[in-house]
Write a protein that holds these residues in place. Structure first.
Motif, PDB file in Angstrom:
ATOM      1  N   ALA A 135       0.862  -1.198   0.000  1.00  0.00           N
ATOM      2  CA  ALA A 135       0.000   0.000   0.000  1.00  0.00           C
ATOM      3  C   ALA A 135       0.895   1.244   0.000  1.00  0.00           C
ATOM      4  O   ALA A 135       1.908   1.276   0.704  1.00  0.00           O
ATOM      5  CB  ALA A 135      -0.903  -0.015   1.220  1.00  0.00           C
ATOM      6  N   PRO A 136       0.546   2.252  -0.780  1.00  0.00           N
ATOM      7  CA  PRO A 136       1.413   3.424  -0.901  1.00  0.00           C
ATOM      8  C   PRO A 136       1.127   4.526   0.109  1.00  0.00           C
ATOM      9  O   PRO A 136       1.962   5.408   0.327  1.00  0.00           O
ATOM     10  CB  PRO A 136       1.096   3.932  -2.320  1.00  0.00           C
ATOM     11  N   MET A 137      -0.042   4.487   0.738  1.00  0.00           N
ATOM     12  CA  MET A 137      -0.438   5.625   1.571  1.00  0.00           C
ATOM     13  C   MET A 137      -1.119   5.146   2.854  1.00  0.00           C
ATOM     14  O   MET A 137      -1.578   4.006   2.931  1.00  0.00           O
ATOM     15  CB  MET A 137      -1.411   6.520   0.790  1.00  0.00           C
ATOM     16  N   PRO A 138      -1.199   6.022   3.858  1.00  0.00           N
ATOM     17  CA  PRO A 138      -1.923   5.658   5.083  1.00  0.00           C
ATOM     18  C   PRO A 138      -3.412   5.512   4.813  1.00  0.00           C
ATOM     19  O   PRO A 138      -3.914   5.967   3.783  1.00  0.00           O
ATOM     20  CB  PRO A 138      -1.665   6.852   6.009  1.00  0.00           C
ATOM     21  N   LEU A 139      -4.115   4.889   5.754  1.00  0.00           N
ATOM     22  CA  LEU A 139      -5.579   4.840   5.659  1.00  0.00           C
ATOM     23  C   LEU A 139      -6.114   6.257   5.867  1.00  0.00           C
ATOM     24  O   LEU A 139      -5.527   7.050   6.623  1.00  0.00           O
ATOM     25  CB  LEU A 139      -6.148   3.888   6.717  1.00  0.00           C
ATOM     26  N   ALA A 140      -7.216   6.562   5.201  1.00  0.00           N
ATOM     27  CA  ALA A 140      -7.785   7.915   5.289  1.00  0.00           C
ATOM     28  C   ALA A 140      -8.397   8.163   6.673  1.00  0.00           C
ATOM     29  O   ALA A 140      -8.853   7.234   7.346  1.00  0.00           O
ATOM     30  CB  ALA A 140      -8.849   8.088   4.205  1.00  0.00           C
ATOM     31  N   LEU A 141      -8.386   9.419   7.070  1.00  0.00           N
ATOM     32  CA  LEU A 141      -8.966   9.812   8.362  1.00  0.00           C
ATOM     33  C   LEU A 141     -10.336  10.446   8.165  1.00  0.00           C
ATOM     34  O   LEU A 141     -10.620  11.033   7.114  1.00  0.00           O
ATOM     35  CB  LEU A 141      -8.083  10.871   9.036  1.00  0.00           C
ATOM     36  N   VAL A 142     -11.172  10.338   9.184  1.00  0.00           N
ATOM     37  CA  VAL A 142     -12.387  11.158   9.268  1.00  0.00           C
ATOM     38  C   VAL A 142     -12.424  11.740  10.680  1.00  0.00           C
ATOM     39  O   VAL A 142     -11.741  11.238  11.571  1.00  0.00           O
ATOM     40  CB  VAL A 142     -13.687  10.348   9.026  1.00  0.00           C
ATOM     41  N   LYS A 143     -13.177  12.795  10.859  1.00  0.00           N
ATOM     42  CA  LYS A 143     -13.350  13.335  12.207  1.00  0.00           C
ATOM     43  C   LYS A 143     -14.398  12.514  12.935  1.00  0.00           C
ATOM     44  O   LYS A 143     -15.347  12.034  12.307  1.00  0.00           O
ATOM     45  CB  LYS A 143     -13.849  14.779  12.126  1.00  0.00           C
ATOM     46  N   ALA A 144     -14.255  12.398  14.242  1.00  0.00           N
ATOM     47  CA  ALA A 144     -15.258  11.674  15.031  1.00  0.00           C
ATOM     48  C   ALA A 144     -15.599  12.503  16.260  1.00  0.00           C
ATOM     49  O   ALA A 144     -14.710  13.052  16.916  1.00  0.00           O
ATOM     50  CB  ALA A 144     -14.715  10.316  15.447  1.00  0.00           C
ATOM     51  N   ALA A 145     -16.884  12.611  16.546  1.00  0.00           N
ATOM     52  CA  ALA A 145     -17.329  13.350  17.738  1.00  0.00           C
ATOM     53  C   ALA A 145     -18.453  12.559  18.393  1.00  0.00           C
ATOM     54  O   ALA A 145     -19.242  11.909  17.702  1.00  0.00           O
ATOM     55  CB  ALA A 145     -17.826  14.729  17.335  1.00  0.00           C
ATOM     56  N   VAL A 146     -18.491  12.590  19.722  1.00  0.00           N
ATOM     57  CA  VAL A 146     -19.582  11.908  20.433  1.00  0.00           C
ATOM     58  C   VAL A 146     -20.698  12.919  20.679  1.00  0.00           C
ATOM     59  O   VAL A 146     -20.464  13.980  21.255  1.00  0.00           O
ATOM     60  CB  VAL A 146     -19.088  11.310  21.764  1.00  0.00           C
ATOM     61  N   GLN A 147     -21.883  12.583  20.199  1.00  0.00           N
ATOM     62  CA  GLN A 147     -23.054  13.449  20.383  1.00  0.00           C
ATOM     63  C   GLN A 147     -24.242  12.574  20.757  1.00  0.00           C
ATOM     64  O   GLN A 147     -24.555  11.631  20.028  1.00  0.00           O
ATOM     65  CB  GLN A 147     -23.383  14.212  19.086  1.00  0.00           C
ATOM     66  N   ASP A 148     -24.877  12.888  21.889  1.00  0.00           N
ATOM     67  CA  ASP A 148     -26.074  12.148  22.312  1.00  0.00           C
ATOM     68  C   ASP A 148     -25.834  10.635  22.309  1.00  0.00           C
ATOM     69  O   ASP A 148     -26.644   9.872  21.778  1.00  0.00           O
ATOM     70  CB  ASP A 148     -27.269  12.458  21.393  1.00  0.00           C
ATOM     71  N   ASN A 149     -24.702  10.218  22.847  1.00  0.00           N
ATOM     72  CA  ASN A 149     -24.392   8.781  22.958  1.00  0.00           C
ATOM     73  C   ASN A 149     -24.167   8.094  21.605  1.00  0.00           C
ATOM     74  O   ASN A 149     -24.238   6.875  21.500  1.00  0.00           O
ATOM     75  CB  ASN A 149     -25.481   8.046  23.755  1.00  0.00           C
ATOM     76  N   HIS A 150     -23.915   8.896  20.572  1.00  0.00           N
ATOM     77  CA  HIS A 150     -23.589   8.335  19.259  1.00  0.00           C
ATOM     78  C   HIS A 150     -22.271   8.908  18.762  1.00  0.00           C
ATOM     79  O   HIS A 150     -21.853   9.972  19.217  1.00  0.00           O
ATOM     80  CB  HIS A 150     -24.695   8.654  18.243  1.00  0.00           C
ATOM     81  N   VAL A 151     -21.649   8.177  17.825  1.00  0.00           N
ATOM     82  CA  VAL A 151     -20.437   8.702  17.200  1.00  0.00           C
ATOM     83  C   VAL A 151     -20.833   9.328  15.864  1.00  0.00           C
ATOM     84  O   VAL A 151     -21.493   8.680  15.054  1.00  0.00           O
ATOM     85  CB  VAL A 151     -19.404   7.574  16.943  1.00  0.00           C
ATOM     86  N   VAL A 152     -20.451  10.578  15.674  1.00  0.00           N
ATOM     87  CA  VAL A 152     -20.775  11.258  14.413  1.00  0.00           C
ATOM     88  C   VAL A 152     -19.477  11.512  13.648  1.00  0.00           C
ATOM     89  O   VAL A 152     -18.545  12.145  14.150  1.00  0.00           O
ATOM     90  CB  VAL A 152     -21.511  12.587  14.678  1.00  0.00           C
ATOM     91  N   PHE A 153     -19.415  10.964  12.441  1.00  0.00           N
ATOM     92  CA  PHE A 153     -18.248  11.156  11.575  1.00  0.00           C
ATOM     93  C   PHE A 153     -18.492  12.321  10.631  1.00  0.00           C
ATOM     94  O   PHE A 153     -19.608  12.530  10.159  1.00  0.00           O
ATOM     95  CB  PHE A 153     -18.002   9.914  10.707  1.00  0.00           C
ATOM     96  N   SER A 154     -17.432  13.061  10.342  1.00  0.00           N
ATOM     97  CA  SER A 154     -17.512  14.106   9.317  1.00  0.00           C
ATOM     98  C   SER A 154     -16.156  14.153   8.601  1.00  0.00           C
ATOM     99  O   SER A 154     -15.173  13.606   9.094  1.00  0.00           O
ATOM    100  CB  SER A 154     -17.855  15.456   9.953  1.00  0.00           C
TER     101      SER A 154
END
Ligand code: FES
Length: 185
Positions: A144-163
């Motif tokens: 593999a030539p590159m790292p795995l892609a990142l996303v942002k993660a935030a905890v809101q109302d007991n859930h994980v929200v990715f952006s």
């Protein structure tokens, strides 16, 4: 036309004009206030702005309290997140029993296999051609030539929200490496 009739028409026009002007002012004021109002509104459960709530294999929102209770103190738990690199399989990153502020896209940057997490080795190991990634998704071993892609993660109302992650890649410490995320659209 009688004088009174002419006066009535003129009154009617003036009223109409004042309504139109009033309406325009109200619209302008509303438009100006819109960002302020938006700022104070809580984000919706879907995350808004390209965000998505992490879901399990059955398509149900993952509950953070249950997830943390069921996971190892350091764990990587696959979920359905957002597609940033050709697939939406996304790891929730748990460090010291806490959800990290980033998630890791599970699509191998070689030829696109979904990369499983190896708890014993603390590495992501691609079954297709043997690429390996460190616990933060940075590249450990090719092809593999590159790292795995990142996303942002935030905890809101007991859930994980990715952006989407649009900032520089925090895993990139060498001078030669490309800090600009290759997955940014
Ligand atoms: S697809 Fe992962 S190593 Fe080839």
């Amino acid at each position: 036309m009688s004088e009174s009739a002419a006066q009535e028409i003129s009154m009617g026009r003036r009223q109409l004009l004042s309504y139109v002007t009033g309406g325009a002012i109200a619209a302008t004021t509303l438009a100006a206030l819109y960002p302020v109002v938006q700022y104070f509104l809580p984000p919706s459960s879907s995350g808004g702005g390209g965000g998505a709530t992490a879901k399990d294999r059955a398509g149900k929102d993952i509950a953070v309290d249950k997830l943390l209770a069921d996971s190892a103190p350091i764990d990587r738990v696959i979920s359905l997140g957002i597609d940033v690199n050709g697939g939406d399989a996304t790891y929730i990153v748990i460090n010291d029993k806490q959800i990290a502020n980033y998630g890791i896209n599970a699509v191998c940057t070689h030829l696109g296999c979904v990369v499983p997490w190896d708890t014993g080795a603390q590495l992501f190991k691609c079954p297709c051609h043997g690429s390996q990634y460190n616990a933060d998704g940075s590249l450990h071993r090719g092809p593999a030539p590159m790292p795995l892609a990142l996303v942002k993660a935030a905890v809101q109302d007991n859930h994980v929200v990715f952006s989407p992650w649009t900032e520089q890649d925090f895993r990139c410490s060498d001078l030669w490496c490309n800090k600009d995320p290759y997955w940014k659209k």
